[in-house]
Design an enzyme around this catalytic site. Structure first.
Site, PDB file in Angstrom:
ATOM      1  CE1 TYR A  96      -3.594   2.643   0.453  1.00 19.24           C
ATOM      2  CE2 TYR A  96      -2.072   3.571   2.061  1.00 19.24           C
ATOM      3  CZ  TYR A  96      -3.188   3.700   1.259  1.00 19.24           C
ATOM      4  OH  TYR A  96      -3.890   4.878   1.243  1.00 19.24           O
ATOM      5  CG  ASP A 153       5.567   4.023   1.696  1.00 16.51           C
ATOM      6  OD1 ASP A 153       5.646   4.661   2.752  1.00 16.51           O
ATOM      7  OD2 ASP A 153       4.512   3.922   1.025  1.00 16.51           O
ATOM      8  CE  LYS A 169      -0.700   6.379   7.559  1.00 10.81           C
ATOM      9  NZ  LYS A 169      -0.498   5.582   6.346  1.00 10.81           N
TER      10      LYS A 169
HETATM   11  C1  PLP Z   1      -0.693   5.923   4.933  1.00 10.62           C
HETATM   12  C2  PLP Z   1       0.328   5.483   3.977  1.00 10.62           C
HETATM   13  C3  PLP Z   1       0.555   6.188   2.774  1.00 10.62           C
HETATM   14  C4  PLP Z   1      -0.275   7.378   2.358  1.00 10.62           C
HETATM   15  O1  PLP Z   1      -0.143   8.453   3.225  1.00 10.62           O
HETATM   16  P1  PLP Z   1      -1.279   9.596   3.240  1.00 10.62           P
HETATM   17  O2  PLP Z   1      -0.743  10.608   4.202  1.00 10.62           O
HETATM   18  O3  PLP Z   1      -2.538   8.921   3.702  1.00 10.62           O
HETATM   19  O4  PLP Z   1      -1.400  10.110   1.856  1.00 10.62           O
HETATM   20  C5  PLP Z   1       1.553   5.735   1.943  1.00 10.62           C
HETATM   21  N1  PLP Z   1       2.294   4.651   2.257  1.00 10.62           N
HETATM   22  C6  PLP Z   1       2.114   3.962   3.405  1.00 10.62           C
HETATM   23  C7  PLP Z   1       3.000   2.794   3.704  1.00 10.62           C
HETATM   24  C8  PLP Z   1       1.125   4.339   4.294  1.00 10.62           C
HETATM   25  O5  PLP Z   1       0.916   3.637   5.414  1.00 10.62           O
END
Ligand code: PLP
Length: 424
Positions: free
Chosen positions: A139, A240, A269
């Site tokens: 994700y 990520d 986050k």
């Molecule tokens: C939450 C998340 C995103 C997206 O971040 P947003 O601030 O919601 O756009 C991307 N990658 C990972 C691994 C995430 O947990």
């Protein structure tokens, strides 16, 4: 609170306007507690989707935010700079070991930025590489490019087919974090890379924990092999760390479990301790210089609220607390408590698996939850946990005391005993 207006007019995440799920009105929050207008106090098991690591209404973060508002809440970043951004750059780069940082608005945007950097890197080198290699169950966000590298089955790829570029997916790792490494686990990734490497600009994946796409906690050796294979083919590795960054998995960054480093890394986050939206994409001097050394002469991105001073100031205070390091004891303590409280849940027929790492605790059920019933049940028991499909998972603020971790786990146990799942 006008809940009827909310129900009729406000869109909530992944929610229907025709038949929206009930929403609980929160009036304030403090530490690891959410206070409802209806009088209940809830123990927060989510840190508001991985973000509020130090807890809510934190005196240090509040003071910094108030002081920054009195100086300036925002100023453009084009041609202007400011102390909060400079300090944040220093902190992020010293924590991560990178050389350049791009400040963006949200996690998804930082992923877009990372992908664009990789494309532009190859463009500068006179190569047209338009594909990314990523993993099933991944994700990376909800914007278009981020969505295109997110699992095609669990996200709504089919819905957007024709609009999304099609990238290359490898099977996600099967060897769990604690298991004996199975060398065959890398085969799918290896063969996709061998087959498509000439078109691949970068590999993108979530290190150690695949979050929203399945809460899968995988073996560090997988990451080490990915790093080696990227090096072998000269392909960029984007990590990520938006969910895993800043201590959540028990290490500062998820990739620290494997002792590897990315070429480009995204954080978001918890960057501001959950106060407001801010993300960062970091990279090496080599990548930045190559990106900017090409025909375009610069990196083509610049959001209106880039480097927002208010968000940067709060991020600096939050990272300051991360650097003090109390999270290490807290996360280890929460991990030990998960081990004690979650392991016994494995015995239930409705439970397919329980797992935990750092301050992440997961109960995977055999059936998807009945969302309305389970959410109300949790509120009745004084906890806030937001399941997703078959996954009932917790990523509480690091400050959560043991007694509250226990109550969160007991609430999950109760939901399992009451079989609050979709029948059939
Ligand atoms: C939450 C998340 C995103 C997206 O971040 P947003 O601030 O919601 O756009 C991307 N990658 C990972 C691994 C995430 O947990």
């Amino acid at each position: 609170m006008d809940l009827q207006f909310d129900r009729e007019h406000l869109w909530h995440p992944y929610t229907s306007t025709l038949n929206p799920l009930p929403c609980f009105p929160v009036t304030h929050a403090e530490g690891n507690r959410l206070y409802l207008e209806t009088g209940e106090t809830l123990i927060d098991g989510t840190a508001s989707w991985w973000s509020a690591i130090h807890g809510y209404n934190h005196p240090v973060l509040n003071d910094v935010a108030k002081a920054q508002i009195d100086k300036m809440s925002h100023v453009m970043f084009g041609g202007i700079t400011h102390a909060p951004a400079v300090e944040l750059g220093k902190k992020l780069l010293s924590m991560s070991g990178f050389d350049h940082v791009f400040l963006a608005d949200s996690g998804s945007v930082s992923v877009e930025v990372a992908l664009k950097m990789a494309l532009q890197y190859w463009h500068s080198r006179g190569q047209k590489r338009a594909k990314f290699l990523t993993l099933r169950h991944g994700y990376h966000g909800d914007t278009f490019a981020a969505m295109s590298v997110t699992d095609p089955d669990t996200s709504m790829h089919s819905l957007y087919k024709g609009f999304l570029p099609e990238h290359v997916f490898a099977e996600s790792p099967e060897t769990q974090f604690w298991d004996q490494w199975n060398p065959e686990d890398i085969n799918s990734f290896k063969s996709q890379l061998a087959q498509h490497h000439q078109d691949i600009a970068a590999v993108i994946l979530e290190p150690i924990v695949q979050g929203t796409g399945g809460m899968r906690i995988y073996h560090p050796e997988y990451l080490r092999q990915v790093r080696l294979l990227c090096d072998e083919y000269g392909i960029l590795l984007i990590l990520d760390e938006i969910a895993t960054g800043f201590g959540r998995t028990g290490k500062l960054f998820g990739c620290d479990h494997a002792g590897i480093k990315a070429d480009i890394m995204c954080v978001g986050k918890s960057l501001t301790g959950g106060y407001m939206t801010l993300s960062a994409t970091m990279t090496t001097k080599h990548v930045a210089d190559t990106v900017c050394g090409g025909e375009a002469g610069c990196f083509m991105h610049g959001p209106t609220f880039m480097g927002n001073p208010l968000a940067c100031a709060v991020a600096n205070a939050s990272l300051g607390m991360v650097q003090e390091g109390h999270w290490q004891q807290d996360v280890a303590r929460i991990e030990a408590k998960f081990a004690e409280c979650l392991a016994p849940l494995a015995k239930y027929d409705l439970v397919a698996d329980v797992r935990w790492l750092g301050a992440i605790g997961v109960v995977e059920l055999t059936h998807p939850v009945d969302m309305v019933k389970i959410q109300q049940h949790f509120v009745d028991l004084g906890v806030w946990i937001r399941p997703f499909g078959k996954l009932v998972y917790m990523m509480p603020p690091y400050i959560t005391p043991d007694s509250d971790i226990e109550k969160l786990c007991i609430a999950i146990q109760s939901a399992v005993e009451n079989a609050l799942v979709q029948k059939g």
